[in-house]
Design an enzyme around this catalytic site. Structure first.
Site, PDB file in Angstrom:
ATOM      1  N   SER A 154       0.828  -1.207   0.000  1.00 42.76           N
ATOM      2  CA  SER A 154       0.000   0.000   0.000  1.00 42.76           C
ATOM      3  C   SER A 154       0.862   1.257   0.000  1.00 42.76           C
ATOM      4  O   SER A 154       1.957   1.267   0.569  1.00 42.76           O
ATOM      5  CB  SER A 154      -0.896   0.016   1.233  1.00 42.76           C
ATOM      6  OG  SER A 154      -1.571   1.249   1.337  1.00 42.76           O
ATOM      7  N   TYR A 194      -1.625  -0.631  10.112  1.00 41.75           N
ATOM      8  CA  TYR A 194      -1.779  -0.948   8.685  1.00 41.75           C
ATOM      9  C   TYR A 194      -0.548  -0.471   7.916  1.00 41.75           C
ATOM     10  O   TYR A 194       0.057  -1.226   7.143  1.00 41.75           O
ATOM     11  CB  TYR A 194      -3.053  -0.303   8.140  1.00 41.75           C
ATOM     12  CG  TYR A 194      -3.296  -0.565   6.676  1.00 41.75           C
ATOM     13  CD1 TYR A 194      -3.856  -1.758   6.246  1.00 41.75           C
ATOM     14  CD2 TYR A 194      -2.951   0.385   5.715  1.00 41.75           C
ATOM     15  CE1 TYR A 194      -4.071  -1.999   4.899  1.00 41.75           C
ATOM     16  CE2 TYR A 194      -3.155   0.157   4.372  1.00 41.75           C
ATOM     17  CZ  TYR A 194      -3.722  -1.031   3.965  1.00 41.75           C
ATOM     18  OH  TYR A 194      -3.924  -1.264   2.615  1.00 41.75           O
TER      19      TYR A 194
HETATM   20  P1  NAD Z   1     -11.156  -6.301   0.344  1.00 43.57           P
HETATM   21  O1  NAD Z   1     -11.539  -6.156   1.754  1.00 43.57           O
HETATM   22  O2  NAD Z   1     -12.209  -6.189  -0.705  1.00 43.57           O
HETATM   23  O3  NAD Z   1     -10.355  -7.646   0.102  1.00 43.57           O
HETATM   24  C1  NAD Z   1      -9.486  -8.157   1.044  1.00 43.57           C
HETATM   25  C2  NAD Z   1      -9.673  -9.644   1.067  1.00 43.57           C
HETATM   26  O4  NAD Z   1      -8.833 -10.187   2.075  1.00 43.57           O
HETATM   27  C3  NAD Z   1     -11.113 -10.036   1.402  1.00 43.57           C
HETATM   28  O5  NAD Z   1     -11.549 -10.999   0.477  1.00 43.57           O
HETATM   29  C4  NAD Z   1     -10.991 -10.640   2.798  1.00 43.57           C
HETATM   30  O6  NAD Z   1     -11.904 -11.684   3.038  1.00 43.57           O
HETATM   31  C5  NAD Z   1      -9.564 -11.151   2.769  1.00 43.57           C
HETATM   32  N1  NAD Z   1      -9.068 -11.326   4.131  1.00 43.57           N
HETATM   33  C6  NAD Z   1      -8.995 -10.404   5.104  1.00 43.57           C
HETATM   34  N2  NAD Z   1      -8.548 -10.976   6.246  1.00 43.57           N
HETATM   35  C7  NAD Z   1      -8.330 -12.282   5.972  1.00 43.57           C
HETATM   36  C8  NAD Z   1      -7.882 -13.401   6.732  1.00 43.57           C
HETATM   37  N3  NAD Z   1      -7.562 -13.294   8.031  1.00 43.57           N
HETATM   38  N4  NAD Z   1      -7.795 -14.591   6.110  1.00 43.57           N
HETATM   39  C9  NAD Z   1      -8.107 -14.712   4.806  1.00 43.57           C
HETATM   40  N5  NAD Z   1      -8.546 -13.711   4.043  1.00 43.57           N
HETATM   41  C10 NAD Z   1      -8.664 -12.509   4.619  1.00 43.57           C
HETATM   42  O7  NAD Z   1     -10.015  -5.209   0.086  1.00 43.57           O
HETATM   43  P2  NAD Z   1      -9.330  -4.676  -1.240  1.00 43.57           P
HETATM   44  O8  NAD Z   1      -9.594  -3.228  -1.260  1.00 43.57           O
HETATM   45  O9  NAD Z   1      -9.662  -5.502  -2.426  1.00 43.57           O
HETATM   46  O10 NAD Z   1      -7.797  -4.878  -0.830  1.00 43.57           O
HETATM   47  C11 NAD Z   1      -6.999  -5.951  -1.285  1.00 43.57           C
HETATM   48  C12 NAD Z   1      -5.559  -5.662  -0.898  1.00 43.57           C
HETATM   49  O11 NAD Z   1      -5.155  -4.423  -1.459  1.00 43.57           O
HETATM   50  C13 NAD Z   1      -5.350  -5.546   0.621  1.00 43.57           C
HETATM   51  O12 NAD Z   1      -4.129  -6.163   0.988  1.00 43.57           O
HETATM   52  C14 NAD Z   1      -5.275  -4.049   0.836  1.00 43.57           C
HETATM   53  O13 NAD Z   1      -4.514  -3.709   1.969  1.00 43.57           O
HETATM   54  C15 NAD Z   1      -4.619  -3.591  -0.450  1.00 43.57           C
HETATM   55  N6  NAD Z   1      -4.899  -2.185  -0.789  1.00 43.57           N
HETATM   56  C16 NAD Z   1      -6.159  -1.766  -1.047  1.00 43.57           C
HETATM   57  C17 NAD Z   1      -6.372  -0.421  -1.349  1.00 43.57           C
HETATM   58  C18 NAD Z   1      -7.745   0.128  -1.660  1.00 43.57           C
HETATM   59  O14 NAD Z   1      -7.901   1.353  -1.746  1.00 43.57           O
HETATM   60  N7  NAD Z   1      -8.766  -0.685  -1.853  1.00 43.57           N
HETATM   61  C19 NAD Z   1      -5.300   0.473  -1.366  1.00 43.57           C
HETATM   62  C20 NAD Z   1      -4.018  -0.008  -1.091  1.00 43.57           C
HETATM   63  C21 NAD Z   1      -3.824  -1.341  -0.813  1.00 43.57           C
END
Ligand code: NAD
Length: 252
Positions: free
Chosen positions: A144, A157
């Site tokens: 991130s 985070y």
């Molecule tokens: P999201 O919440 O839609 O997806 C995250 C997934 O991780 C979900 O399917 C959830 O069930 C799974 N997860 C969480 N905890 C878990 C656990 N203990 N065991 C198994 N699975 C688990 O989020 P997203 O926005 O699609 O984010 C995906 C990745 O991208 C993450 O690592 C997040 O930190 C990173 N990210 C997202 C953004 C954003 O703006 N959306 C920005 C920067 C980084």
């Protein structure tokens, strides 16, 4: 980018960025293991949206080390191999230092580090064990922008993603001699359900204006960078971190 005959495990692929990553690899010929923690129906929806195959669904709580090992072994049992691991699963839990209780502060740190950092480290270890046997592989970690820019409401985070960046670089050094290459993608805001409340709320316009493009990333744009790092020909990028933030934060 061609992933024909490649076996790819994407964690947290039941929705959001993970779903887009699964689709990206499947569209390029890979067989994909769609990992989820809870909500099998959503994982099945991802599966149904994938071209090619056959693909599969695997379940695990990535914060549970034994479950992670079982997840990776299940993928190898079914697909016969694992060529690419994408550590995408992650959580963001607010625990602002000025207002959170001490208990909430501790819980936020523990859950975030166990999921985002130790979970990814364990998955990398278990996948690498098989990749070592196969003579090579790719690990791509979804980090991130917050690792560099700071996360005032969720310091754990930011720290978990900074730890992920450092872990990726160490693994790149350790595993390159074994033909295993490790890359990282660091997105800024992405249009997913998880952050919709912020993008649709009063701060949404300000967030979009952080980029000179006046918008945030799509999940497909993140998925494309992930696929690039895992692709044939990108070996020498090992250890790198690709920003996918529309120039909203330029690090030196
Ligand atoms: P999201 O919440 O839609 O997806 C995250 C997934 O991780 C979900 O399917 C959830 O069930 C799974 N997860 C969480 N905890 C878990 C656990 N203990 N065991 C198994 N699975 C688990 O989020 P997203 O926005 O699609 O984010 C995906 C990745 O991208 C993450 O690592 C997040 O930190 C990173 N990210 C997202 C953004 C954003 O703006 N959306 C920005 C920067 C980084």
């Amino acid at each position: 980018m061609d992933f024909n005959d490649r076996a790819v495990l994407v964690t947290g692929a039941s929705r959001g960025i993970g779903r887009a990553i699964a689709r990206q690899f499947a569209a390029r010929g890979a067989r994909v293991a769609v990992h989820y923690r809870e909500g099998r129906a959503a994982a099945e929806e991802t599966l149904a949206a994938l071209s090619g195959g056959p693909h599969l669904v695997v379940q695990a709580d990535v914060a549970d080390a034994d479950a992670v090992e079982r997840m990776v072994d299940a993928v190898v049992d079914d697909l016969g191999r694992i060529d690419v691991l994408v550590n995408n699963a992650g959580i963001y839990e607010a625990h602002p230092p000025a207002t959170a209780s001490y208990a909430a502060w501790q819980a936020g740190w523990r859950r975030t580090i166990e999921t985002n950092l130790i979970g990814a480290a364990n998955a990398a270890y278990c996948a690498a064990r098989h990749m070592l046997r196969l003579g090579g592989g790719r690990i791509v970690n979804v980090s991130s922008r917050g690792a560099f820019r700071g996360e005032p409401d969720a310091p754990a985070y930011g720290a978990s993603k900074a730890g992920m960046n450092a872990m990726s670089q160490s693994l790149a050094l350790a595993l390159a001699p074994h033909g295993i290459f490790v890359g990282t993608v660091a997105p800024g805001f992405v249009t997913t359900d998880r952050v919709a409340y912020r993008l649709d709320g009063p701060e949404g316009e300000g967030i979009r204006r952080q980029s000179p493009l006046g918008r945030v990333a799509t999940p497909d744009e993140v998925a494309y960078a992930v696929a690039f790092l895992a692709s044939e020909g990108a070996e020498f990028t090992t250890g790198t971190i690709i920003d996918v933030n529309g120039a909203s934060y330029l690090r030196s």
